[in-house]
Write an enzyme that holds these catalytic residues in place. Sequence first.
Site, PDB file in Angstrom:
ATOM      1  CG  ASP A 281      26.196 -11.705  28.956  1.00 18.10           C
ATOM      2  OD1 ASP A 281      26.875 -11.682  30.007  1.00 18.10           O
ATOM      3  OD2 ASP A 281      25.356 -12.590  28.728  1.00 18.10           O
TER       4      ASP A 281
HETATM    5  C1  BGC Z   1      25.979 -14.403  31.588  1.00 19.69           C
HETATM    6  C2  BGC Z   1      25.207 -13.300  32.268  1.00 19.69           C
HETATM    7  C3  BGC Z   1      25.893 -12.880  33.525  1.00 19.69           C
HETATM    8  C4  BGC Z   1      27.326 -12.496  33.221  1.00 19.69           C
HETATM    9  C5  BGC Z   1      28.089 -12.009  34.427  1.00 19.69           C
HETATM   10  C6  BGC Z   1      27.451 -14.105  31.475  1.00 19.69           C
HETATM   11  O1  BGC Z   1      28.148 -15.204  31.038  1.00 19.69           O
HETATM   12  O2  BGC Z   1      25.428 -14.635  30.309  1.00 19.69           O
HETATM   13  O3  BGC Z   1      23.902 -13.724  32.532  1.00 19.69           O
HETATM   14  O4  BGC Z   1      25.195 -11.819  34.126  1.00 19.69           O
HETATM   15  O5  BGC Z   1      27.980 -13.620  32.679  1.00 19.69           O
HETATM   16  O6  BGC Z   1      28.321 -12.997  35.334  1.00 19.69           O
END
Ligand code: BGC
Length: 756
Positions: A281
């Site tokens: 993530d």
């Molecule tokens: C979130 C994810 C997301 C990623 C990219 C993160 O902060 O937890 O769900 O896919 O950002 O945008």
Amino acid sequence: MKRLIAALFTLVTFYSYAQQDAKMNTFINNLMSRMTIEEKIGQLNLVTPGGAVTGSVVSKGVDENIRKGYVGGLFGITGPEKVRQAQEIAVKNSRLKIPLFFGLDVIHGHKTVFPIPLGLSCSWDIALIERSARIAATEATADGLCWAFSPMVDIARDPRWGRISEGSGEDQYLGGEIAKAMVRGYQGKDYTSADRLMACVKHFALYGAAEAGRDYNSVDMSKIKMYEYYLPPYKAAVDAGVGSVMSSFNDIDAVPATGNKWLLTDLLRKQWGFKGLVVSDYTSVSEMSNHGLGDLKTVSALALNAGLDMDMVAEGFLTTLKQSLKEGKVTQKQIDDACRRILEAKYKLGLFDDPYRFMDDTRPAKEILTAETRKAAREIAAHSFVLLKNNAQVLPLKKSGTIAVVGPLADSRRNMLGTWSVAGDFTKAVTVIEGIKNVAPDAAIIYAKGANISDDPMLVKRTNVFPPDEIETDKRSPEVMIKEAVEAANNADVVVAVVGEAADMTGEASSRSDIGLPESQLNLLKALATTGKPVVMVLFNGRPMTLTWETQHINAILDVWFGGTEGGNAIADVLFGNYNPSGKLTTTFPQHVGQIPLYYNHKHTGRPYNNEDFAKFKSNYLDISNDPLFPFGYGLSYTTFAYSEVKVSKEKLKGSESLKASVTLTNTGKYAGEEVVQLYITDVVASVTRAVKDLKGFQKILLQPGESREVDFTITPEQLKFYNNNLKYDWESGDFVIHIGTNSSDLKSAKINWVK
Ligand code: BGC
């Protein structure tokens, strides 16, 4: 003969897949033999030049890094032209011309925005949900993308957690069915056609169990709970062939998921046989330093060792893995394996054949936000709404007379789409008041805002982090605004009060400790209730809310979540009876925040409570009952349904036999309507404590007024299985109760005995 043909077909398919794999392997072996260590590590680097930023870091020097071969993929940019520019740098200016792949949070639609996932799940309509993902894939690929960071399948039992809005609620079985449908919708059989993309199941794992419902907080749970309740939806997505997995921010057994070898290798790859790529993530690699696991080099090596392939934004892999390799902290094989998995994904997406295949300038005009996608969005949204209360059949409304439409969300376009609609354009959304005018052009409408979403300056500031401000503050005093709304109500036959949360009061980093309606809006409702006019509350929300006063005093409540681009029209369709609501809650509504976590499939305790009177030395509260405000599976219709007793084909079963359990369902009301018939099973005696019941099946049945139908469920030992103390998934002989009914608290039951 049929069997022979089927066997031949399987053989031919297997042979052709094997041949394709061999061809891919030859291609990738050849490419990798020419790659330097820097270029291999470069493939493991996922960057964002801006766009959807959910952390404090944004990638720098992106173009230069692409040129050097230090970037594997990009997210946060859309549009064939913009994406093409970035792809050209990779394909024309990098040494090996390896194409990039392009991802985005395509969560509940792309440009045509569907209801938030929690709302979608309340449709209990798997085909409809698959269709929403299918449309999202078409739009996203027409917009230059080939990778969706979806489905989000985190089980959540804590409505304080803002991201409960992004998932499918509290049940593992329903969550698994939805996960599979989304993967099918995004990827198709294989993502070879240019209108399909690679899905990414997230957040692996247990992200929804953050302590105290506070985002990014620690998670600690037993393996048995994990296996039984939290892991099944991820596993379902893997079984459905999802191409990628995103590791979560939280820790599991005291090791962050992103560096957790048990999770990413032993469970995911070895036990579940996952062959795709695992991405972190947003900066979850470097965040392991904040978790207290060491400096960037240490945590990056930990992540690679654990089985992580791609580092999102942290650049820990890019900047430290070469040194770690020299020091023997990681192996060449680990880097090669990660690189190979990323190249395989690109190969399967067809990017080596045509790096520009998702960049067809003619597609957006034909495929994005069309009359058809809007029509689908309207239909899908209507299916997601849940009718929570409808006293004296206030709903459906007549399409004539005078309607007071009040509340801060009645005319708020910017709150229609809901959280995580990064590509959605709120200016294209239909508001509630517009929808009402479209559907009931002959009704007279009086509009008054009545209240701000909130008058709490801190909440307003914290909600309005990104433009445009979702909480627009009307400078008039609360008294003046309420007075205007009360006047409107007094001059109308009925009041539609559109109230609830602003879109960003749920979603990432939007946890709340108080999950009631903000005071400003509650005061408005209280004033409206004194007018004696029937009040219909249309509730915007991304989570279960504590609506105790509202449920007692408001005549009708329609929960519409955040309905998306066509939300306003869909809401009006339901208010005026063009569509009879059929949604059912997939998440329990508590009476009070102090009851959290409150979910239907809780365990028996040693001192169970009969749900009636308070009893000393039982598992209950001094100040409140144990009951939810609205249970899992609950939702009304404009018609009524009657259930017969449950009939079972046998009361005693042996081994692998199967059972037919059925009810006769009758539409006893005046409207045609759909009912979600739910099947639950209780395991009466087992070697471990079991839930009081678990959902094991459901069917959505359409009946005309007066019509009856027998609804059958086939039950096999598969539905009796659970994880025992040795984490063995099996069933045990004994008594079981089969329940069928309209929601998790209102069921008819039959007892059976099944021995091995
Ligand atoms: C979130 C994810 C997301 C990623 C990219 C993160 O902060 O937890 O769900 O896919 O950002 O945008």
